[in-house]
Design a protein around this motif. Structure first.
Motif, short mmCIF file in Angstrom:
data_model
loop_
_atom_site.label_atom_id
_atom_site.label_comp_id
_atom_site.label_asym_id
_atom_site.label_seq_id
_atom_site.Cartn_x
_atom_site.Cartn_y
_atom_site.Cartn_z
N LYS A 61 -4.93 -0.94 7.57
CA LYS A 61 -4.50 -1.36 6.24
C LYS A 61 -5.62 -1.19 5.22
O LYS A 61 -5.37 -0.91 4.05
CB LYS A 61 -4.03 -2.82 6.28
N ARG A 62 -6.86 -1.34 5.68
CA ARG A 62 -8.01 -1.21 4.78
C ARG A 62 -8.37 0.24 4.49
O ARG A 62 -8.61 0.63 3.34
CB ARG A 62 -9.24 -1.90 5.39
N PHE A 63 -8.46 1.04 5.52
CA PHE A 63 -9.04 2.38 5.39
C PHE A 63 -8.06 3.54 5.53
O PHE A 63 -8.33 4.63 5.04
CB PHE A 63 -10.15 2.57 6.43
N ASN A 64 -6.94 3.31 6.21
CA ASN A 64 -6.05 4.42 6.52
C ASN A 64 -4.58 3.99 6.40
O ASN A 64 -3.81 4.12 7.34
CB ASN A 64 -6.35 4.91 7.95
N PRO A 65 -4.19 3.46 5.23
CA PRO A 65 -2.85 2.88 5.10
C PRO A 65 -1.70 3.86 5.31
O PRO A 65 -0.60 3.45 5.68
CB PRO A 65 -2.85 2.33 3.67
N SER A 66 -1.93 5.14 5.09
CA SER A 66 -0.85 6.12 5.26
C SER A 66 -0.34 6.16 6.69
O SER A 66 0.81 6.50 6.95
CB SER A 66 -1.32 7.51 4.84
N ILE A 67 -1.19 5.78 7.65
CA ILE A 67 -0.80 5.80 9.05
C ILE A 67 0.26 4.75 9.36
O ILE A 67 0.98 4.85 10.36
CB ILE A 67 -2.04 5.60 9.95
N LEU A 68 0.36 3.75 8.50
CA LEU A 68 1.38 2.71 8.68
C LEU A 68 2.77 3.28 8.43
O LEU A 68 3.77 2.76 8.94
CB LEU A 68 1.13 1.54 7.75
N ASP A 69 2.85 4.35 7.64
CA ASP A 69 4.13 5.03 7.39
C ASP A 69 4.38 6.14 8.41
O ASP A 69 5.48 6.27 8.94
CB ASP A 69 4.16 5.62 5.99
N ARG A 70 3.34 6.93 8.67
CA ARG A 70 3.53 8.09 9.55
C ARG A 70 2.18 8.55 10.06
O ARG A 70 1.22 8.66 9.30
CB ARG A 70 4.23 9.20 8.76
N GLN A 71 2.11 8.81 11.36
CA GLN A 71 0.85 9.27 11.95
C GLN A 71 0.65 10.76 11.77
O GLN A 71 -0.47 11.25 11.75
CB GLN A 71 0.81 8.92 13.44
N SER A 72 1.75 11.49 11.66
CA SER A 72 1.68 12.95 11.50
C SER A 72 2.75 13.38 10.53
O SER A 72 3.88 12.87 10.56
CB SER A 72 1.88 13.64 12.85
#
Length: 392
Positions: A61-72
């Motif tokens: 949530k702090r550094f890589n929030p886009s991964i919460l929507d989609r990893q790839s």
């Protein structure tokens, strides 16, 4: 200097008495799941894993929030994976839920309509705001507000492409799976309540578990595939001091040894057959006798020729350095269409200078993971101190 201190502190820090805890009824369920997956975890190891997962979720949530929507960008959405994982877990824990069956669901649109609604699949795989708003209005079920926009966001690139082609069977399967999962989750609430748990807690647990590998790679604790690194890791690497590089060089100097000179002899031939005959004769007799018999074109007039990496011709010199020393090559076709037989020996070794780019690159590559692990441990301990009490 900050990272030198970080490295030292993280390796000698005292354990903290303040620590987050998990709902006690959660651990047996997840422990059972791990065991069935072939992971021989103890309850304590299960708890440690789950706490680390929640820390990693916080870091995401702090550094890589886009991964919460989609990893790839080409894969399914994170929510899709959470729903799939959670549904399987609930069926494993509460066998009564297996009575729930998938129900057929008539769609409000057909194949031609979906093709018209979706249009041509975009070359970059991205949709406009106008398209998403339009698809959001297309509700696909009566029992829940499941829209065409949600379908397109959740699916992989391959499935999205199929839907653009009007694959109505795929759309029906997606919708029916959604309805089935929602029914499963709805009925599971009563069973979870008996364990003082709820779906929201489990979704957070599953999210942490699913994102764990990606976040460990993002934070530099584990290596990413193909040697890719995140911005976080690159920033960490940029702050590793020269003092750490010098220390690594001193401890691992043999890793920076290279061949700076080699003796080589080589002969060229117009045909592969001539080269192979020369090679066979050399092995049975000697190089000089083969030279006298076949009179080939010599690459270097003196034999053997001491070579450095700057010697000419470049192609043959590179082969002399890469060849297994003390052994003659097979006949090798040259870039000019001739055939070469080469023998190299007597390698002389040197060491890359401590200030060279080779040393810095290789040292930083090796040091980055150590420093990333130290940073991870320090941040993890701080997170545990901050989150004193029950989480989830």
């Amino acid at each position: 200097m900050r990272f030198v201190l970080l490295f030292l502190v993280s390796n000698f820090c005292l354990p903290s008495f303040a620590s987050p805890t998990l709902p006690p009824t959660l651990l047996p369920l997840i422990h059972k799941l791990y065991l069935e997956q072939g992971r021989e975890f103890t309850l304590q190891q299960t708890e440690t894993q789950l706490l680390e997962n929640q820390f990693l979720l916080w870091q995401a949530k702090r550094f890589n929030p886009s991964i919460l929507d989609r990893q790839s960008s080409v894969g399914f959405s994170t929510e899709y994976h959470i729903d799939k994982f959670l549904a399987a877990a609930l069926l494993d824990w509460f066998t009564e839920l297996k009575k729930i069956k998938k129900q057929s669901n008539p769609l409000p649109i057909d194949s031609s309509q979906i093709k018209a609604l979706l249009g041509t699949y975009p070359a970059d795989g991205q949709y406009t705001t106008e398209q998403l708003l339009k698809w959001k209005q297309i509700k696909l079920t009566n029992s829940s507000a499941f829209s065409l926009e949600q379908v397109m966001f959740s699916q992989s690139m391959q499935n999205r492409f199929k839907l653009h082609q009007g694959d109505i069977k795929l759309l029906r399967a997606i919708v029916e799976q959604r309805i089935y999962q929602q029914a499963l989750f709805s009925q599971a609430r009563a069973y979870l309540k008996q364990h003082n748990l709820n779906l929201s807690q489990l979704r957070q647990v599953v999210a942490g578990e699913l994102l764990r590998p990606s976040m460990l790679a993002y934070l530099g604790v584990k290596e990413e595939m193909h040697g890719a690194t995140s911005e976080y890791v690159e920033a960490l690497r940029a702050e590793i001091p020269m003092q750490a590089v010098a220390s690594y060089y001193a401890k691992h100097k043999d890793r920076f040894r290279y061949i700076q000179q080699v003796d080589a002899i080589a002969a060229k031939f117009k045909s592969k057959r001539d080269a192979e005959q020369f090679s066979a004769y050399t092995k049975a007799n000697s190089w000089q006798k083969a030279i006298d018999k076949f009179s080939p074109s010599l690459v270097w007039k003196s034999a053997p020729k001491p070579l450095t990496r700057q010697s000419e011709p470049k192609w043959e010199t590179q082969l002399a350095f890469s060849n297994k020393h003390g052994q003659m090559t097979h006949s090798i076709r040259t870039p000019t269409g001739q055939w070469l037989v080469l023998f190299s020996t007597s390698p002389v070794y040197g060491y890359y200078d401590i200030n060279s780019e080779t040393v810095r690159y290789q040292a930083l590559l090796a040091l980055t993971q150590s420093f990333a692990k130290s940073k991870f441990e320090q941040d993890y301990q701080q997170w545990k101190r901050t989150n004193n009490g029950t989480i989830l």
